[in-house]
Write a protein that holds these residues in place. Structure first.
Motif, PDB file in Angstrom:
ATOM      1  N   UNK A  61       0.480  -1.775   0.314  1.00 41.49           N
ATOM      2  CA  UNK A  61       0.220   0.073  -0.334  1.00 41.49           C
ATOM      3  C   UNK A  61       0.457   1.509   0.285  1.00 41.49           C
ATOM      4  N   UNK A  62       0.791   2.369  -0.480  1.00 47.22           N
ATOM      5  CA  UNK A  62       1.283   3.751  -0.843  1.00 47.22           C
ATOM      6  C   UNK A  62      -0.264   4.538  -0.286  1.00 47.22           C
ATOM      7  N   UNK A  63       0.619   5.793   0.695  1.00 45.05           N
ATOM      8  CA  UNK A  63      -0.106   6.288   1.116  1.00 45.05           C
ATOM      9  C   UNK A  63       0.761   7.758   0.875  1.00 45.05           C
ATOM     10  N   UNK A  64       0.899   9.185   0.410  1.00 46.29           N
ATOM     11  CA  UNK A  64       1.644   9.932   0.403  1.00 46.29           C
ATOM     12  C   UNK A  64       2.999   9.165   0.472  1.00 46.29           C
ATOM     13  N   UNK A  65       3.803   9.393   0.787  1.00 45.49           N
ATOM     14  CA  UNK A  65       4.997   9.207   1.206  1.00 45.49           C
ATOM     15  C   UNK A  65       5.623   7.722   2.243  1.00 45.49           C
ATOM     16  N   UNK A  66       4.117   7.468   2.337  1.00 41.04           N
ATOM     17  CA  UNK A  66       3.986   5.466   3.385  1.00 41.04           C
ATOM     18  C   UNK A  66       4.099   5.447   2.133  1.00 41.04           C
ATOM     19  N   UNK A  67       5.384   3.710   2.979  1.00 36.30           N
ATOM     20  CA  UNK A  67       5.383   2.637   1.566  1.00 36.30           C
ATOM     21  C   UNK A  67       4.515   1.316   3.415  1.00 36.30           C
ATOM     22  N   UNK A  68       3.446   0.675   3.477  1.00 37.24           N
ATOM     23  CA  UNK A  68       2.962  -0.225   4.054  1.00 37.24           C
ATOM     24  C   UNK A  68       2.501  -1.250   3.730  1.00 37.24           C
ATOM     25  N   UNK A  69       1.898  -2.254   4.745  1.00 40.25           N
ATOM     26  CA  UNK A  69       1.345  -4.055   3.472  1.00 40.25           C
ATOM     27  C   UNK A  69       0.362  -4.069   4.882  1.00 40.25           C
ATOM     28  N   UNK A  70      -0.148  -4.974   4.102  1.00 37.66           N
ATOM     29  CA  UNK A  70      -1.904  -5.040   4.450  1.00 37.66           C
ATOM     30  C   UNK A  70      -2.033  -7.173   4.426  1.00 37.66           C
ATOM     31  N   UNK A  71      -2.498  -7.658   5.271  1.00 37.86           N
ATOM     32  CA  UNK A  71      -2.280  -9.188   5.740  1.00 37.86           C
ATOM     33  C   UNK A  71      -3.846  -9.684   4.590  1.00 37.86           C
ATOM     34  N   UNK A  72      -4.284 -10.493   4.044  1.00 37.85           N
ATOM     35  CA  UNK A  72      -5.319 -11.499   4.529  1.00 37.85           C
ATOM     36  C   UNK A  72      -6.207 -11.161   5.228  1.00 37.85           C
ATOM     37  N   UNK A  73      -4.999 -11.401   6.511  1.00 35.24           N
ATOM     38  CA  UNK A  73      -5.656 -12.118   7.816  1.00 35.24           C
ATOM     39  C   UNK A  73      -6.664 -10.740   8.571  1.00 35.24           C
ATOM     40  N   UNK A  74      -6.543  -9.461   7.863  1.00 36.48           N
ATOM     41  CA  UNK A  74      -6.411  -8.445   8.563  1.00 36.48           C
ATOM     42  C   UNK A  74      -5.882  -7.616   9.084  1.00 36.48           C
ATOM     43  N   UNK A  75      -4.016  -7.733   9.424  1.00 33.83           N
ATOM     44  CA  UNK A  75      -3.164  -7.090   9.411  1.00 33.83           C
ATOM     45  C   UNK A  75      -3.077  -5.666   8.662  1.00 33.83           C
ATOM     46  N   UNK A  76      -2.287  -4.996   8.716  1.00 32.96           N
ATOM     47  CA  UNK A  76      -1.504  -3.896   8.363  1.00 32.96           C
ATOM     48  C   UNK A  76      -0.130  -3.500   9.481  1.00 32.96           C
ATOM     49  N   UNK A  77       0.661  -4.031   8.056  1.00 38.54           N
ATOM     50  CA  UNK A  77       2.345  -3.948   8.581  1.00 38.54           C
ATOM     51  C   UNK A  77       3.133  -2.765   8.659  1.00 38.54           C
ATOM     52  N   UNK A  78       3.982  -2.110   8.908  1.00 40.62           N
ATOM     53  CA  UNK A  78       4.739  -0.991   8.963  1.00 40.62           C
ATOM     54  C   UNK A  78       6.286  -1.354   9.104  1.00 40.62           C
ATOM     55  N   UNK A  79       7.328  -1.530   7.374  1.00 40.04           N
ATOM     56  CA  UNK A  79       7.800  -1.950   7.920  1.00 40.04           C
ATOM     57  C   UNK A  79       8.864  -2.142   6.281  1.00 40.04           C
ATOM     58  N   UNK A  80       9.715  -2.574   6.317  1.00 39.24           N
ATOM     59  CA  UNK A  80      10.664  -2.081   4.891  1.00 39.24           C
ATOM     60  C   UNK A  80      11.566  -4.369   5.372  1.00 39.24           C
ATOM     61  N   UNK A  81      10.319  -4.369   3.803  1.00 37.54           N
ATOM     62  CA  UNK A  81      11.393  -5.614   3.340  1.00 37.54           C
ATOM     63  C   UNK A  81      12.589  -5.400   2.016  1.00 37.54           C
ATOM     64  N   UNK A  82      13.473  -6.523   2.760  1.00 36.16           N
ATOM     65  CA  UNK A  82      14.853  -6.483   2.191  1.00 36.16           C
ATOM     66  C   UNK A  82      14.561  -8.243   1.173  1.00 36.16           C
ATOM     67  N   UNK A  83      15.553  -8.027   0.360  1.00 37.59           N
ATOM     68  CA  UNK A  83      15.305  -8.710  -1.026  1.00 37.59           C
ATOM     69  C   UNK A  83      16.764  -9.909  -0.233  1.00 37.59           C
ATOM     70  N   UNK A  84      17.408 -10.873  -0.388  1.00 38.50           N
ATOM     71  CA  UNK A  84      18.067 -11.890  -0.386  1.00 38.50           C
ATOM     72  C   UNK A  84      19.437 -11.166  -0.494  1.00 38.50           C
ATOM     73  N   UNK A  85      19.397 -10.049  -1.729  1.00 36.47           N
ATOM     74  CA  UNK A  85      21.120  -9.746  -1.873  1.00 36.47           C
ATOM     75  C   UNK A  85      21.164  -8.609  -0.943  1.00 36.47           C
ATOM     76  N   UNK A  86      20.140  -7.987  -0.901  1.00 42.12           N
ATOM     77  CA  UNK A  86      20.291  -6.811   0.226  1.00 42.12           C
ATOM     78  C   UNK A  86      19.505  -5.699  -0.475  1.00 42.12           C
ATOM     79  N   UNK A  87      19.252  -5.632  -0.851  1.00 44.06           N
ATOM     80  CA  UNK A  87      17.889  -4.365  -1.458  1.00 44.06           C
ATOM     81  C   UNK A  87      16.810  -4.146  -0.636  1.00 44.06           C
ATOM     82  N   UNK A  88      16.874  -3.218  -0.384  1.00 44.91           N
ATOM     83  CA  UNK A  88      15.579  -2.218   0.814  1.00 44.91           C
ATOM     84  C   UNK A  88      14.385  -2.248  -0.873  1.00 44.91           C
ATOM     85  N   UNK A  89      13.818  -3.173  -0.719  1.00 48.56           N
ATOM     86  CA  UNK A  89      12.583  -2.706  -2.394  1.00 48.56           C
ATOM     87  C   UNK A  89      11.308  -1.937  -1.599  1.00 48.56           C
TER      88      UNK A  89
END
Length: 250
Positions: A61-89
């Protein structure tokens, strides 16, 4: 491949295409369904985009300059996803969102200085020493066009708002900008009536807030973001695209 009534038909290819289209349609339906679930769970949430994330089972999800995540179980997650090669996606998405907004900025609302081929967008405070350091460097360049938005940091620079409005109110804004940023008006009374150019200044601050600018100086040079008075990086981007050194901000 089959030949029917003298016509060649790509049966295998057609089947693959139909399967791909069906899969795409189902994926779109899943995204639509989960977006509806999100809005049911968080009816007051305002979002700009909703899509599948790089991590299976989460939606981005993007909202303004914020990026966060939603789980189908009904939860919002604020954080960062990193790939195994060290990229901050997450950071890459955030930068992409801001870059799109930078490209859509109303440049006619900015103070324009110069006519060079290289575009520099600046968010600046007239009394910020780091902003003045950036100006001292850019003022010597003849290859840039500067689009300047004022963001006076009132709590630490109480005269910055008045100086910004003074610049915007003058017939020769470029000259007034130079006077202020070289310190010629520091400690001197600034003759400007209450409310003069207040609306234009507020528009500039709104534009800054819309792309997440919280400190000065903040620059975009030919689309690349520079946070702070990182003169080495600014010079590198203007000259050879170098990116080095740590930012300073105030």
């Amino acid at each position: 491949m089959k030949i029917i009534n003298g016509r060649t038909m790509m049966v295998g290819g057609l089947m693959l295409l139909l399967v791909a289209v069906a899969g795409f349609s189902m994926a779109n339906d899943d995204v639509k369904t989960e977006k509806e679930n999100l809005m049911k769970s968080f009816p007051n949430l305002r979002i700009d985009s909703f899509r599948e994330s790089p991590l299976k089972g989460l939606y981005e999800i993007t909202a303004g300059e914020q990026v966060f995540y939603f789980s189908p179980e009904g939860y919002l997650f604020f954080g960062e996803i990193w790939s195994k090669d060290g990229k901050n996606l997450t950071a890459e998405i955030r930068e992409k969102v801001v870059a799109e907004r930078i490209n859509g900025l109303p440049l006619d609302k900015a103070l324009k200085i110069g006519n060079g081929p290289k575009k520099v967008i600046e968010f600046t405070d007239p009394d910020c020493p780091y902003c003045r350091k950036v100006d001292d460097f850019l003022a010597k360049r003849t290859d840039v066009t500067r689009y300047i938005y004022f963001v006076p940091l009132r709590r630490i620079h109480p005269d910055a708002e008045k100086k910004a409005r003074y610049i915007l109110s003058q017939p020769d804004r470029g000259k007034a900008f130079h006077e202020v940023f070289t310190g010629q008006l520091d400690g001197k009374p600034i003759a400007i009536a209450d409310g003069v150019q207040q609306q234009q200044l507020e528009e500039m601050e709104k534009i800054a807030a819309g792309i997440g600018v919280r400190g000065t100086p903040a620059l975009w040079i030919e689309g690349a973001h520079v946070n702070g008075a990182d003169i080495q990086r600014i010079s590198g981007l203007l000259d050879k695209g170098k990116e080095v050194s740590k930012p300073q901000s105030h």
